[in-house]
Structure formats: structure tokens, C-alpha cells
Design an enzyme around this catalytic site. Sequence first.
Site, PDB file in Angstrom:
ATOM      1  N   HIS A 147      13.702  92.728  40.642  1.00  0.00           N
ATOM      2  CA  HIS A 147      13.141  91.406  40.893  1.00  0.00           C
ATOM      3  C   HIS A 147      12.686  91.385  42.340  1.00  0.00           C
ATOM      4  CE1 HIS A 147      12.696  87.099  41.296  1.00  0.00           C
ATOM      5  NE2 HIS A 147      12.854  86.969  40.001  1.00  0.00           N
ATOM      6  N   ARG A 156       7.748  80.661  43.824  1.00  0.00           N
ATOM      7  CA  ARG A 156       6.342  81.045  43.940  1.00  0.00           C
ATOM      8  C   ARG A 156       5.482  80.251  42.955  1.00  0.00           C
ATOM      9  NH1 ARG A 156       6.866  86.687  42.494  1.00  0.00           N
ATOM     10  NH2 ARG A 156       9.061  86.219  42.156  1.00  0.00           N
TER      11      ARG A 156
END
Lengths: 265, 260, 627
Positions: C249, C269
Site C-alpha cells: 500500500h 487521496r
Amino acid sequence: MATTGVDAPGRAQIGASTLRTDRWWIQPAFTFGVLTAFVVYSAWRVFSGQYYYASPYVSVYFSPCLATDCAEGALPGGPISWWWLSPALLTAWIPLTFRFSCYYYRKAYYRSFWMSPPACAVSEPHGKYTGERRLPLIMNNLHRYTFYLALLLNIMLTIDAVLAFRTPNDYQWGYVGVGTLILTANAVCLWFYTLSCHSCRNAVGGRITHFSKHPVRYKMWTVVSKLNAHHMMWAWISLGTVVLADFYVYLLASGRITDFVFFTV
Amino acid sequence: MGYSAKFKVWRGDDEGGALEDFDVDVNEGEVVLDIVHRLQATQAPDLAVRWNCKAGKCGSCSAEVNGKPRLMCMTRMSTFDPAETITITPMRTFPVIRDLVTDVSYNYTKARMVPAFAPPADLEPGDYRMAQVDVERSQEFRKCIECFLCNNTCHAVRDHEDNKDGFSGPRFLMRIAELDMHPLDTVDRRDVAVEDHGLGYCNITKCCTEVCPEHIHITDNALIPLKERVADKKYDPLFSVSSLFRKATGRDKAPETPKG
Amino acid sequence: MTELERHSYDVIVIGAGGAGLRAAIEARENGKRVAIICKSLFGKAHTVMAEGGIAAAMGNVNSNDNWQVHFRDTMRGGKFLNSWRMAELHAKEAPQRVWELETYGALFDRTKDGKISQRNFGGHEYPRLAHVGDRSGLELIRTLQQKIVSLQQEDFRASGDYESHIRVFSELTITRLLTNEGHMAGAFGYHRETGDLVLFQSPAVVLATGGIGKTFKVTSGSWEYTGDGHALAMRAGATTVNMEFIQFHPTGMVWPPSVKGILVTESVRGDGGILTNSEGKRFMFDYIPDVFKEKYATTPEEGDRWYTDPDNNRRPPELLPRDEVARAINSEVKAGRGTPHGGVFLDVSSRLPADVIRKKLPSMYHQFKELADVDITAEPMEVGPTCHYVMGGVEVEPDTEETRLPGLFAAGEVAGGLHGSNRLGGNSLSDLLVFGRRAGLGASEYVDRVGGAAPAVTDEMIAEAEAEALAPFGVEGGENPYTIHSELQETMNDLVGIIRTESEMQEALAKIEGYKERIRSVGVQGGRAFNPGWHLALDLKNMLLVAEAVAKAALERQESRGGHTRDDYPAMSPEWRQVNLICRSTGDAVELTRQPLSPMRGDLLDLFEVSELSKYLTESELPKGEH
């Protein structure tokens, strides 16, 4: 091995009522002190039955003044004619029960007077605990009625604050003394305290499941919820303003001081 | 940055136990759970502790640090004075299994007593419509990570083992409140809250709220509103009369809005 | 010696995360008696860590979304190595699985018209993730847990016994699957609390044990992530597929050291957060790979416009699939443009007002405030790649989730296939639901087919399993399991990590051989009651087997694709796309074979432009005709 309490059988036998290392006892001790002082002061004033009117101000404990032998100017001065004790006793039970059954004060006195518990993760000294399931404490569930009465009382105190803008001798509008400000501040704080009440929050909207179908009540609930987050603060502040408002009137009425006047017609 | 800290850790089981002393290295940025892990890796490999996510999301590593109910993974070492002796014990309301691990089955038993969510029978999956403002209150309660620190701290059971039968603790009263405020639930759980889960034991002393690592306003937003809703039904004569009146005059919108 | 605790069920579900619970619900609704076995407490499984949401093409926010688009996104994300049949089932069934959760009581965030709100996420063309703030995994697991409880209440009303059909065995670890003549017969394990041994007899077992994160040093996984299911399956005779694909990740916490690896959700994000290096440069624009060139914004201005006007702008490259972002961050740090603690900056504070951040990302706000003493509404976070997910897993039949061992099923992270070489965010929770349900159904149908009774478990099999479980107690002054574990984690992180080369992987395999030798002499102190040293000694065997499978498969695959990046073979190869790497256990070692992928069905192939397919497929695989 203890048979009950925090070291009941089966639990880790630690053998201390608490392992807290902070000064957890300060808060309940402080609450105990302040509430005791308040009760003692209030009892003295309520039972004394004197020095509660100093034109144009009336003490919060004596308003509304429902006995016919109330001091001149303390409204409405009736209709109860057979009362022979302090007139404050006719009404002072309203704020008393409102505060006694208030969700904040309940926390405060359960912790500091009953020590049930004195602080979080500190053992309480009692062997048995039944909470608010029996008389008399189950009566706390009627908090909403004391709230309704407190609303009425607040209206009266607001009227008193408005009347405090009159001159002491001939009741002309256009007067601001220290007492005017104190009475006004007290009324405002009491409104904040009363409207931030948990029962109020439930009544205006909390009991509704579908806010989306009741936009106005949702709005009201949102406002009360915001106030409610500071209910404890208003509980303490208004406690202070009540004492201040009464004590100022007492000082004036007993002739110990005279009112400082900012403005008069 | 590192220093050696003094720890007392309760070790034992249901037969008995005691606080044991340890000196452990502490590095910058560590939490109490790191220290317990270091103890396991270096000094006490069989020290029993329950943990999972180490990020305050699973609610496994509940214990009491210096007497305060806490998640060990969310208790930063920087909050202590380096000279301070830090005491760690298991939660004191539940039976101990070993060392810092307790038997929390009380909570699962109580969870099973809460009547489940009951949507309208004819509502098909995919047809559920709920407004954001209507789900927000219950959403707050669904932040609960079931660390059971609230139930551990509540004096009603912490100090009174005999109340465990009748009282489910803040966690499950909050669960009832959550369902009671769920916009598509059709069951009235107010009687159950009082009779089976002991709502009346709660004296709103707010310790549950104080220890909640998720900062859920358990008392103000769940328990007190639930008490008020119960008062609406059980303790308020006027409200009972008025709802009878509304029923009689057909102004009660019961079918459309099951709970008001 | 005390009598061995024995239980008999129709279906045993090992693992109580999203997949396990959904499988158990399905088996129970098909009338089966089910045992749910969890290594930790009920409701604590790793699913709670999922933040972003559940990907399902419901089209609530953008009505252009449908299963075909979701299917395409999933295949693209996985670089076409996915089991296309699983990807198809997943995309088609996910909406139904999400709506079902609402009937169990789930409360997702809502759209204005009262539907389930959906959010943007990396690799998904439209807003697709059903979510609750950033605690979607908690909502999912709690909802399933509460559904199990409600089924138990139903059973109680019918039979007077809450556990007549579903019983949850918490804090119980399975050490071995038992087979009889190549069929599932049961499972053997121990209660963590007491150390008492347990035998389960059952014709069907569903593995839902999650991932393998704890074989790596920097990981978002908890202690439970020791690859138990992968190892149990391989030892029992089933196979794993494509274990080399491990998702790092891109945004794990890098500071403080004790929480290094803990996840920072991609929603940061998705909701506007940007990545910058120590020079303040928004560097992701330099890392858009050719295959994604047309789909991503080339300037910050266009990327920013996309948040409010997604139909007329391309998305910002911060939302590229995870493997791309992780590699980009890795490169920036290696080039000396990292933050003081060896990561890059992820900033949302300059992008959204503080109250919006607290509302949209409450648990991130909380996590940084409490763990790192960082206020994400006022300053950027420091993040870096962390081992997050294994795309590979137990090889299953796509429709029923049955493994190659009759009676053994697998679903969720432990199963391989759906995600190909790289998983899209949000596709994990939907995976759990879609294939958890299918595994529960598959197991139920299997039980019906074989007539319900489990094959016999012999005394010999039990004795062997017992001896294996208790072996570490027989070693006097043996080696500390914690030491071997931390060495293994170092090895995997450094030598089989985010960037791989042949020589390093060979070194890793040699080291793993050494650990395998040393683990025989691992000893534990203390008794059997809740003894973490003993637990780790047993889990370590699983991690070693899994590590060997990962390293061998990674060494074999000579290309770079998704969660497998070779320094020595940096390109993606259409020939390698046709190959699945299968691992099985020979007892002492892992044996690896190549197996061809089945060609994608024509109607699914038609969902793509030939120009796109030609980036992934060999010439001979491309559809012929008018395209």
C-alpha cells in the site's frame, strides 16, 4: 479474598480500590464544597424570608412572590393569604427540583456526595447499588416536569430583569444600575441553562426518529444540542449568578450597600 | 532518545497473582503496547496480552494503565514522566484469564439479548432510502469498537458483581439507543431497555464517556436520550395521554414513521 | 491425559472476518450447522482495519456506472492476470451484497436522495465505494456480527438454544486440517485461552483466514496475519496461485517507529489529498505509465478540476492503482527526495477546510492525533509503502470457491485469483461479501452432495496433530521464536520486498532454509494457558511455508507486473500473462509448477478496445474481426 466490589471472586486480585495516580479526588471534593455552600446559603436565604426586595430589584429566590404579605413591589404579591412562612418556600422548590433532577447535577452529586462512584475507576464504598430504579431516585425520570416549571419561572425572572430597568422610586423606564445588569445576566444564564437541558433536547426533537420529515424541529434540536454540549458549564455559571443576584439584593435590602447607578432618567 | 522505564505488570490468573516489576527500554514515539511487546520478546515470553490492530481500531488491547481504563495501543509513553513507575493491570470488572487477558464473555451474552434490527417486512434490498440526518445519530454509536472499556469502568457492575445479571452496561444500552434511532427499524425497545438491560441502573456519572477511546458521547447522546425516550413512554403521564389522543384522532403517523 | 474436546458440524468456517462471517450466514441460511472459528475475539478480525469502502457498481452517484465498467477496472488494475470469471461474478454481484448489508442494519453514508453514497477511489472510473466515513470495515464486520447474532436469536426462538446452528469459537487457532482419502474430514486446533486441544469433524471447511502480512517487517497487518489458511491448505493437499503478487500500500505511516506500516486510507487521496516530495513537488505527474496515459490528468490544474467535474477532466495521478503509487514513492525516497522519516508528504490540510477533513476522515484524524501527535488538518502526513495485501492465495474454482481438495473452500484474502497481479482499493470488502457468500453456498451444496457425514478421523491422525501442536513444549532451552520471526520479517522485507532481483531472492530462499532448520529447535517457556510464545512458535511454521512459496514464485516470474516488480526484468510480458504459478507443499518444501490461464470469454473480451488489449495480450490472443 473480597466477596464483592472490584476484587470479586474470579477477577484479578489487585487489592487496591484504585491504582489511579492522579489527583482524582480534587473534582468531587470541589463539587462537594461548592454545592454544600450553595445549599447552605440558599437555605439561609429561603428560610429567612427577609431582605429580598430592594426597588427595583427582587431576589431570584422570592420571585414570583405568591403570598399576600410579600414585600411591596415583589410581584405578584398574592394570591396566597394563609401562608405564614417565608414566601420563598412557595416557589424555591421549583429550581431546587429542577437542579436536583438535572442530568448534570445528578452526575455531580452522585459522584461527590454519594461517592457512587467518587471518580472513574475508583471503587465506591457501598456494598449495594440499585441506581435510579427505586423511590426516591426513580423520580428523577420526571425531570421534564421540573423543566416545564423552570421555563415558567424563567419567564418570571425575565420580567423581573426587565422591571429592573425602571427607577427605584417612581418606576420610570430608563434606569441601569449594577443590579439591573446582574438580574439581566442571571436571567440570560438561566435561559441558557434551562434550554440546554437534556429533557428540552428530547422534547424539541430528540424523540423524533425521522428528522428529515420535521425540518423545523430538527433545526431546534440542532441548536439545543449545541447548547446541551455546554450544559455543565451553564449549570455552574447560573448557580453563581443566582447567588450573586440574590446576594446583591440582600446587601441592598439590608442597607449594607447602595446601588451603583450607571444611568437614570 | 531512549530511556529505561520502570513498570509494574499484574501477572497471575483466577487463583491469584501480583504486580511484578520490570525495567524496560523505551524509545521515542512508543506506546504502552510496544513496551508490553518488548517485555514478551525479551523478558517474559509467556506474558499474556490481547491485541490485534495496534491502531485503535479493533478494541482488543483494553487494560488499565496507572489505574485508568485505556487501550494500550493508544497510550503514548510520552504522556508519562520518565521517572514514573507505570502500572498495568487487566480490566478489573471481568474475570481474569491470565495476566492482562480477561474473560469478556459477559459482553457477548448481553449483545445476544438485544432484539435485532427489524426492517419493514416488505422492503426489498436496494430499496432502502434513508436521509443522512436520520442516520447520523446511530452512526455515531456504530463507531464503537467494542473495547468494552465503558462496561469495565461502569461502577454499576465494576463494584457490584451481583448487578451483572440485570444490567448490560453502557455498550449495550447504546446499542439499543442506536436501533431505537435507526430510521428503518420497526421495533420499540424501550421496555426491553428497562426490564432486560437495566437502564435504571445507570446514574449517568459519565465514566463510560470519559474512557471511550472513540470519543463517542455515550452518556449525552445515547444513554440520556434513551432515558428520555423511556420517560416518554413509561414515566410521563401527559405524554401517554397525548399519544392516546393522537391515536384516537388518527393523527398518529405510526405506520409511516414507526417510532415518531 | 484429559479427554479431547470434540465437535461435529456440517461446515467449519476458519476465520471470522468479512468473508468468514458472510460464508457462515449463507451456510446457516441453507440449513447447515456451522462453527465459526476465530483466532481473536468475535468482531476483532482484520476487516475492521478497512477504511475506504466497498466497491459496488450501484451507480448511485454516477449513473454511468455498471458491472461492465467495474469489471474493466478490476481487470486493468490486476493487469489482466485476474481470474476473469471471478472478476465477472464480483462485478455483477457486489451491489446485491451491499444492499443486503442494509437489511442487516448497516448504516452507510447517504446521497441527497437517500441512497447509499459512493466515493472515488484509485483505479475506479466512477465513484463506487459504499462507505461510512473512513471506518467502512468496522461497519461491515459489526453488521455481519450482528446478523450472526440475529440468526442465533432466531434459532433460540425455534429451538431454545442460541447455538443450535451457529456457534462462535473465539480465540481458537487451527493447527492442521484433517483429510481422509483426499477429502476434507475436519480440523484440529487449540483454545488460546487454556491451551486445551480441540477436534472438529466436518465434511466441509471454509478457509477465510486473511493474509500473510506478518511475514514482512513493515506491514499494515496485525499478528493474526500469519498465512494460516495458505499453509493449512497447502499442507492438506490444496494449491496456491500467484503468491508472488503482494500489494504494498503506498501510504502507510512511517513515524513513529512503533506504528510504522499502519495504513493511511486511500480516501485521503480520493477526497483531494496530494503527494509531494521534500522539494514540495507534486511528483506523481512524473510517474504515469504508458498504459494509463489517456486516463490521468497531466497537469495539477486538470487534476484539481476533476474533483468537482469528473465528466470533463481526467483524474489526478495520485489515484493511480496502488502498485504504481507505491513504486513512485519508493523511487522518490531512493532519489533522496524523501521526508525526514523516510517517506513522502501526503497533504490534505492545504486542500480541504479543517471541519471537512474531520468529517470525511474522522478515524485518520484520530489515528494521527493520538499515535503520531500530528494534526492532519494543519500539517501534512508522512507516508511510505507498507505490505498490505496478498493478491495470490489458495487456488479456487471461481463459482463455488472449492479448492483442489474436495470439501475445502476458500474466500477473501486467503483465496487467489480475483485481483490478478494488483488489487484495487475497495475491491477487497466486496470480494469478502461476494465470495464469502459463494463459499458458504458452495460448502452447503457440497455437504448435501456427500450426504452430510464427515469422513472418519482416526486416532492416528489425532495423535499426529497433537504431537505437532505440543512439540515446542518438549524442547529444553530452545531458540526464542520471536528472534526467528523478526529475522524472517527482515529477510522478506529486504530481499523479497517491493523491488526484487534474482540474487536477493536466492539469498532469501537460502535464509528461509536456515529458519526451517532452526524452527525445529524452537522452545517455549511457561504453560499452555494464553501463552503467546507458544502461539508464535506454531504460527511461525505457517509463515515460513508461505514465505517460501512467495519467494519461489517471485523468483520464477521473470517480468514486472502489479505487485511484483523485478529490477532485472522491468517490463511486463504478454507471454508471462498466460502463466499462473501454482505452489503445493511436498511436506518439507514448496513445489512450484506453471499452469496456463484460461482464455477470457469472448463477450467479456469485447468490453475492451483492441488497442487496450494489445498492451496486455499476445498477438494470438487478440480478438479477430472487425474491431
